[in-house]
Enzyme design. Sequence first.
Site, PDB file in Angstrom:
ATOM      1  N   ARG A 186      -9.397   9.488 -13.057  1.00 42.95           N
ATOM      2  CA  ARG A 186      -9.983   9.456 -11.707  1.00 42.95           C
ATOM      3  C   ARG A 186      -9.623   8.219 -10.895  1.00 42.95           C
ATOM      4  O   ARG A 186      -9.958   8.137  -9.714  1.00 42.95           O
ATOM      5  CB  ARG A 186     -11.501   9.554 -11.803  1.00 42.95           C
ATOM      6  CG  ARG A 186     -11.953  10.858 -12.407  1.00 42.95           C
ATOM      7  CD  ARG A 186     -13.401  11.115 -12.081  1.00 42.95           C
ATOM      8  NE  ARG A 186     -13.818  12.408 -12.575  1.00 42.95           N
ATOM      9  CZ  ARG A 186     -13.747  13.522 -11.869  1.00 42.95           C
ATOM     10  NH1 ARG A 186     -13.271  13.494 -10.657  1.00 42.95           N
ATOM     11  NH2 ARG A 186     -14.145  14.657 -12.381  1.00 42.95           N
ATOM     12  N   HIS A 215      -0.589 -14.063  -0.331  1.00 41.68           N
ATOM     13  CA  HIS A 215       0.679 -14.362   0.324  1.00 41.68           C
ATOM     14  C   HIS A 215       1.142 -15.735  -0.143  1.00 41.68           C
ATOM     15  O   HIS A 215       0.479 -16.735   0.102  1.00 41.68           O
ATOM     16  CB  HIS A 215       0.515 -14.327   1.843  1.00 41.68           C
ATOM     17  CG  HIS A 215       0.041 -12.991   2.328  1.00 41.68           C
ATOM     18  ND1 HIS A 215       0.873 -11.904   2.428  1.00 41.68           N
ATOM     19  CD2 HIS A 215      -1.180 -12.568   2.716  1.00 41.68           C
ATOM     20  CE1 HIS A 215       0.185 -10.860   2.869  1.00 41.68           C
ATOM     21  NE2 HIS A 215      -1.065 -11.246   3.039  1.00 41.68           N
ATOM     22  N   VAL A 216       2.281 -15.770  -0.818  1.00 41.56           N
ATOM     23  CA  VAL A 216       2.803 -17.004  -1.391  1.00 41.56           C
ATOM     24  C   VAL A 216       3.739 -17.710  -0.407  1.00 41.56           C
ATOM     25  O   VAL A 216       3.684 -18.922  -0.258  1.00 41.56           O
ATOM     26  CB  VAL A 216       3.535 -16.703  -2.722  1.00 41.56           C
ATOM     27  CG1 VAL A 216       4.121 -17.949  -3.337  1.00 41.56           C
ATOM     28  CG2 VAL A 216       2.590 -16.017  -3.696  1.00 41.56           C
ATOM     29  N   ARG A 217       4.592 -16.939   0.245  1.00 38.32           N
ATOM     30  CA  ARG A 217       5.500 -17.500   1.254  1.00 38.32           C
ATOM     31  C   ARG A 217       5.844 -16.410   2.258  1.00 38.32           C
ATOM     32  O   ARG A 217       5.741 -15.227   1.965  1.00 38.32           O
ATOM     33  CB  ARG A 217       6.759 -18.098   0.635  1.00 38.32           C
ATOM     34  CG  ARG A 217       7.695 -17.106  -0.002  1.00 38.32           C
ATOM     35  CD  ARG A 217       9.003 -17.736  -0.530  1.00 38.32           C
ATOM     36  NE  ARG A 217       8.864 -18.985  -1.229  1.00 38.32           N
ATOM     37  CZ  ARG A 217       8.519 -19.121  -2.517  1.00 38.32           C
ATOM     38  NH1 ARG A 217       8.283 -18.052  -3.249  1.00 38.32           N
ATOM     39  NH2 ARG A 217       8.427 -20.298  -3.073  1.00 38.32           N
ATOM     40  N   GLY A 263      -6.485   5.569  -1.227  1.00 39.17           N
ATOM     41  CA  GLY A 263      -6.721   4.153  -1.485  1.00 39.17           C
ATOM     42  C   GLY A 263      -8.196   3.809  -1.439  1.00 39.17           C
ATOM     43  O   GLY A 263      -8.934   4.300  -0.585  1.00 39.17           O
ATOM     44  N   GLU A 307       0.825  -1.206   0.000  1.00 42.28           N
ATOM     45  CA  GLU A 307       0.000   0.000   0.000  1.00 42.28           C
ATOM     46  C   GLU A 307       0.862   1.261   0.000  1.00 42.28           C
ATOM     47  O   GLU A 307       0.548   2.241  -0.675  1.00 42.28           O
ATOM     48  CB  GLU A 307      -0.957   0.018   1.182  1.00 42.28           C
ATOM     49  CG  GLU A 307      -1.919   1.178   1.118  1.00 42.28           C
ATOM     50  CD  GLU A 307      -3.123   1.021   2.022  1.00 42.28           C
ATOM     51  OE1 GLU A 307      -4.030   1.863   1.911  1.00 42.28           O
ATOM     52  OE2 GLU A 307      -3.158   0.086   2.829  1.00 42.28           O
ATOM     53  N   GLY A 322      -5.812   6.100 -14.976  1.00 41.23           N
ATOM     54  CA  GLY A 322      -6.875   6.911 -15.540  1.00 41.23           C
ATOM     55  C   GLY A 322      -6.937   8.281 -14.900  1.00 41.23           C
ATOM     56  O   GLY A 322      -6.174   8.605 -13.993  1.00 41.23           O
TER      57      GLY A 322
END
Length: 83
Positions: free
Chosen positions: A55, A34-36, A27, A8, A53
């Site tokens: 907006r 989460h892979v590892r 935001g 973020e 874009g």
Amino acid sequence: GASVVLAESLGSIAGYMCSEGEQKVVGLEINANHVRAARSGVVKGICKPIYLGRRQQVWNIEVFNEQGKLCCTSRLTTAVLFE
């Protein structure tokens, strides 16, 4: 959790850098896979635009461990606000 905070932060900074004048970027949504785990060491985040874009912006952020293995992939959607 920490990977999403990093994602973020990177997406928000990138969004701000793509804004003009008095525009603000906030935001709207973030999701992450989460892979590892990255339990120690340094991680690296790479942020790339998916859509820029007038907006809205969509960012793809990938977080890698010291060995270059993917730890987390995330997508951040931001809104561009005009003053």
